[in-house]
Design a protein around this motif. Sequence first.
Motif, PDB file in Angstrom:
ATOM      1  N   VAL A  65      -6.100  11.589 -10.717  1.00 31.86           N
ATOM      2  CA  VAL A  65      -5.512  10.094 -10.694  1.00 31.86           C
ATOM      3  C   VAL A  65      -6.643   9.071 -10.194  1.00 31.86           C
ATOM      4  O   VAL A  65      -7.202   9.124  -9.476  1.00 31.86           O
ATOM      5  CB  VAL A  65      -4.563  10.679 -10.361  1.00 31.86           C
ATOM      6  N   PRO A  66      -6.161   8.074 -11.026  1.00 36.19           N
ATOM      7  CA  PRO A  66      -7.109   6.906 -10.478  1.00 36.19           C
ATOM      8  C   PRO A  66      -6.901   5.875  -9.012  1.00 36.19           C
ATOM      9  O   PRO A  66      -5.622   6.715  -9.097  1.00 36.19           O
ATOM     10  CB  PRO A  66      -7.282   6.149 -11.474  1.00 36.19           C
ATOM     11  N   PRO A  67      -7.541   5.581  -8.506  1.00 34.39           N
ATOM     12  CA  PRO A  67      -6.453   4.644  -7.250  1.00 34.39           C
ATOM     13  C   PRO A  67      -5.181   3.703  -7.830  1.00 34.39           C
ATOM     14  O   PRO A  67      -5.710   2.485  -9.222  1.00 34.39           O
ATOM     15  CB  PRO A  67      -7.830   3.748  -7.143  1.00 34.39           C
ATOM     16  N   ALA A  68      -4.005   3.697  -7.320  1.00 35.55           N
ATOM     17  CA  ALA A  68      -2.764   3.309  -7.686  1.00 35.55           C
ATOM     18  C   ALA A  68      -2.152   2.825  -6.158  1.00 35.55           C
ATOM     19  O   ALA A  68      -2.642   3.905  -5.561  1.00 35.55           O
ATOM     20  CB  ALA A  68      -2.100   3.564  -8.951  1.00 35.55           C
ATOM     21  N   ASN A  69      -1.311   1.632  -6.015  1.00 38.55           N
ATOM     22  CA  ASN A  69      -0.817   1.175  -4.958  1.00 38.55           C
ATOM     23  C   ASN A  69       0.591   1.317  -6.045  1.00 38.55           C
ATOM     24  O   ASN A  69       1.141  -0.005  -6.360  1.00 38.55           O
ATOM     25  CB  ASN A  69      -1.149   0.581  -4.372  1.00 38.55           C
ATOM     26  N   PHE A  70       1.356   1.607  -4.744  1.00 40.92           N
ATOM     27  CA  PHE A  70       2.950   1.024  -5.036  1.00 40.92           C
ATOM     28  C   PHE A  70       3.759   0.372  -3.668  1.00 40.92           C
ATOM     29  O   PHE A  70       3.038   0.258  -2.627  1.00 40.92           O
ATOM     30  CB  PHE A  70       3.572   2.365  -5.612  1.00 40.92           C
ATOM     31  N   LEU A  73      10.797  -0.348  -0.789  1.00 41.51           N
ATOM     32  CA  LEU A  73      12.146  -1.423  -1.298  1.00 41.51           C
ATOM     33  C   LEU A  73      12.148  -2.083   0.154  1.00 41.51           C
ATOM     34  O   LEU A  73      12.046  -3.475   0.490  1.00 41.51           O
ATOM     35  CB  LEU A  73      13.504  -0.924  -0.927  1.00 41.51           C
ATOM     36  N   ASP A  74      11.150  -2.017   1.605  1.00 41.34           N
ATOM     37  CA  ASP A  74      11.508  -2.472   2.782  1.00 41.34           C
ATOM     38  C   ASP A  74       9.821  -3.109   2.954  1.00 41.34           C
ATOM     39  O   ASP A  74       9.909  -3.524   4.156  1.00 41.34           O
ATOM     40  CB  ASP A  74      11.215  -1.290   3.344  1.00 41.34           C
ATOM     41  N   GLY A  75       9.010  -3.217   2.052  1.00 45.57           N
ATOM     42  CA  GLY A  75       7.610  -3.970   2.085  1.00 45.57           C
ATOM     43  C   GLY A  75       6.936  -3.550   1.993  1.00 45.57           C
ATOM     44  O   GLY A  75       5.389  -3.806   1.624  1.00 45.57           O
ATOM     45  N   LYS A  76       6.705  -2.065   1.907  1.00 40.48           N
ATOM     46  CA  LYS A  76       5.623  -1.064   2.623  1.00 40.48           C
ATOM     47  C   LYS A  76       4.730  -0.527   1.135  1.00 40.48           C
ATOM     48  O   LYS A  76       5.518  -0.234   0.137  1.00 40.48           O
ATOM     49  CB  LYS A  76       6.625   0.157   3.038  1.00 40.48           C
ATOM     50  N   THR A  77       3.401  -0.495   1.490  1.00 43.18           N
ATOM     51  CA  THR A  77       2.976  -0.138   0.195  1.00 43.18           C
ATOM     52  C   THR A  77       1.471   0.266   1.218  1.00 43.18           C
ATOM     53  O   THR A  77       1.403   0.871   2.159  1.00 43.18           O
ATOM     54  CB  THR A  77       1.057  -2.092   0.524  1.00 43.18           C
ATOM     55  N   PHE A  78       1.386   2.157   0.008  1.00 37.31           N
ATOM     56  CA  PHE A  78       0.989   2.751  -0.301  1.00 37.31           C
ATOM     57  C   PHE A  78       0.270   3.170  -1.441  1.00 37.31           C
ATOM     58  O   PHE A  78       0.468   2.968  -2.234  1.00 37.31           O
ATOM     59  CB  PHE A  78       1.890   3.872   0.117  1.00 37.31           C
ATOM     60  N   GLY A 149       7.656  -0.833  -6.898  1.00 41.34           N
ATOM     61  CA  GLY A 149       6.891  -1.595  -8.011  1.00 41.34           C
ATOM     62  C   GLY A 149       5.759  -1.134  -7.638  1.00 41.34           C
ATOM     63  O   GLY A 149       4.812  -0.685  -6.764  1.00 41.34           O
ATOM     64  N   PRO A 150       4.620  -1.999  -8.899  1.00 43.36           N
ATOM     65  CA  PRO A 150       3.110  -1.504  -8.994  1.00 43.36           C
ATOM     66  C   PRO A 150       2.876  -3.059  -7.658  1.00 43.36           C
ATOM     67  O   PRO A 150       3.635  -4.065  -7.476  1.00 43.36           O
ATOM     68  CB  PRO A 150       2.751  -2.178  -9.848  1.00 43.36           C
ATOM     69  N   ALA A 151       2.054  -2.417  -7.091  1.00 39.37           N
ATOM     70  CA  ALA A 151       1.197  -3.474  -5.763  1.00 39.37           C
ATOM     71  C   ALA A 151      -0.071  -3.706  -6.256  1.00 39.37           C
ATOM     72  O   ALA A 151      -1.236  -3.082  -6.014  1.00 39.37           O
ATOM     73  CB  ALA A 151       1.369  -2.694  -4.288  1.00 39.37           C
ATOM     74  N   GLY A 152      -0.645  -4.670  -7.402  1.00 38.94           N
ATOM     75  CA  GLY A 152      -1.349  -4.683  -8.346  1.00 38.94           C
ATOM     76  C   GLY A 152      -1.152  -4.145  -9.693  1.00 38.94           C
ATOM     77  O   GLY A 152      -0.711  -3.519  -9.908  1.00 38.94           O
ATOM     78  N   ALA A 153      -2.714  -3.974 -10.021  1.00 38.06           N
ATOM     79  CA  ALA A 153      -2.528  -3.824 -11.249  1.00 38.06           C
ATOM     80  C   ALA A 153      -2.895  -2.408 -11.314  1.00 38.06           C
ATOM     81  O   ALA A 153      -3.507  -1.267 -10.558  1.00 38.06           O
ATOM     82  CB  ALA A 153      -3.919  -4.365 -12.511  1.00 38.06           C
ATOM     83  N   LEU A 154      -2.273  -1.605 -12.290  1.00 38.22           N
ATOM     84  CA  LEU A 154      -2.196  -0.601 -12.563  1.00 38.22           C
ATOM     85  C   LEU A 154      -3.171   0.088 -13.234  1.00 38.22           C
ATOM     86  O   LEU A 154      -3.501  -0.692 -14.316  1.00 38.22           O
ATOM     87  CB  LEU A 154      -0.468  -0.212 -12.910  1.00 38.22           C
ATOM     88  N   PRO A 155      -4.024   1.130 -12.864  1.00 38.72           N
ATOM     89  CA  PRO A 155      -5.200   1.122 -13.983  1.00 38.72           C
ATOM     90  C   PRO A 155      -4.684   2.091 -15.876  1.00 38.72           C
ATOM     91  O   PRO A 155      -3.066   2.830 -15.835  1.00 38.72           O
ATOM     92  CB  PRO A 155      -5.558   2.740 -13.292  1.00 38.72           C
ATOM     93  N   ASN A 156      -5.251   1.923 -17.246  1.00 38.54           N
ATOM     94  CA  ASN A 156      -4.927   2.593 -17.892  1.00 38.54           C
ATOM     95  C   ASN A 156      -4.109   3.629 -18.169  1.00 38.54           C
ATOM     96  O   ASN A 156      -3.349   4.898 -18.878  1.00 38.54           O
ATOM     97  CB  ASN A 156      -5.939   2.493 -19.485  1.00 38.54           C
ATOM     98  N   GLU A 157      -5.524   4.821 -16.890  1.00 30.91           N
ATOM     99  CA  GLU A 157      -5.231   6.417 -17.289  1.00 30.91           C
ATOM    100  C   GLU A 157      -3.390   7.063 -16.760  1.00 30.91           C
ATOM    101  O   GLU A 157      -2.925   7.463 -16.923  1.00 30.91           O
ATOM    102  CB  GLU A 157      -5.986   6.941 -16.200  1.00 30.91           C
ATOM    103  N   LEU A 158      -2.827   6.094 -15.807  1.00 26.18           N
ATOM    104  CA  LEU A 158      -0.977   6.195 -15.700  1.00 26.18           C
ATOM    105  C   LEU A 158      -0.849   5.192 -16.381  1.00 26.18           C
ATOM    106  O   LEU A 158       0.582   5.991 -16.706  1.00 26.18           O
ATOM    107  CB  LEU A 158      -1.128   5.998 -13.764  1.00 26.18           C
ATOM    108  N   PHE A 159      -0.816   3.889 -16.853  1.00 23.70           N
ATOM    109  CA  PHE A 159      -0.150   3.423 -17.111  1.00 23.70           C
ATOM    110  C   PHE A 159      -0.445   2.278 -18.915  1.00 23.70           C
ATOM    111  O   PHE A 159      -1.493   1.630 -18.442  1.00 23.70           O
ATOM    112  CB  PHE A 159       0.738   2.453 -16.517  1.00 23.70           C
ATOM    113  N   LYS A 160      -0.119   2.644 -19.813  1.00 19.29           N
ATOM    114  CA  LYS A 160      -1.142   2.038 -21.003  1.00 19.29           C
ATOM    115  C   LYS A 160       0.618   0.104 -21.543  1.00 19.29           C
ATOM    116  O   LYS A 160      -0.408  -1.047 -22.062  1.00 19.29           O
ATOM    117  CB  LYS A 160      -0.878   2.799 -21.923  1.00 19.29           C
TER     118      LYS A 160
END
Length: 199
Positions: A65-70, A73-78, A149-160
């Motif tokens: 899986v490529p790097p992806a951040n989310f 609801l409470d604003g935490k990013t992972f 929610g997505p935190a930044g651009a999502l890689p095509n390998e996950l979501f096109k």
Amino acid sequence: MNIIKYIKANIGFTISLVFFAILVISPDAKSLLMQGLIKTGLFTPNISYLSDQPGEAPETSGPPVPPANFTSLDGKTFGLASLKGKVVFINFWATWCPPCIAEMPSVNSLYNKMKSNDKVVFLMVDADNKLENSEAFMKKSQFNLPVYGPAGALPNELFKGSLPTTVIINKEGEIVFIHEGMADYNTGETEKLLNQLSK
């Protein structure tokens, strides 16, 4: 008077016209129709497509899986990397998307069956990143799915860009399943795969 006679003579056509007008205007009506279609069994995700031979168990490994951040609801990013060691079920959806809404009851049923398994994580990712709206939708629909929610651009390998899109990642951080379009995830096959991967 001629209009009334015409309507009476063409009542079937008139009802069909009204029905299709409602479908065009109302996303809720579309999703109800699609839920009916899901129940026919025609929209079962093909879990076994990952195996080489018909009748074999699906492959349990795949591309990393490529790097992806989310964001929660409470604003935490992972990042997905922080979930290594867990099986991750990701569903990309939006509140305005009738096929997404149509498959949501089956995803919620699957989540309720799997939530006692602490090795499986569900990420319902609002592609529009309007988390307050998506949380309100979940409450109104009486679903208990966790919203992100997505935190930044999502890689095509996950979501096109196709909604809905569902991705399953194994404990090693490899993509083992991707399905674009609505599906019924409450048939038992997806539950079986998640349990197999979480062992």
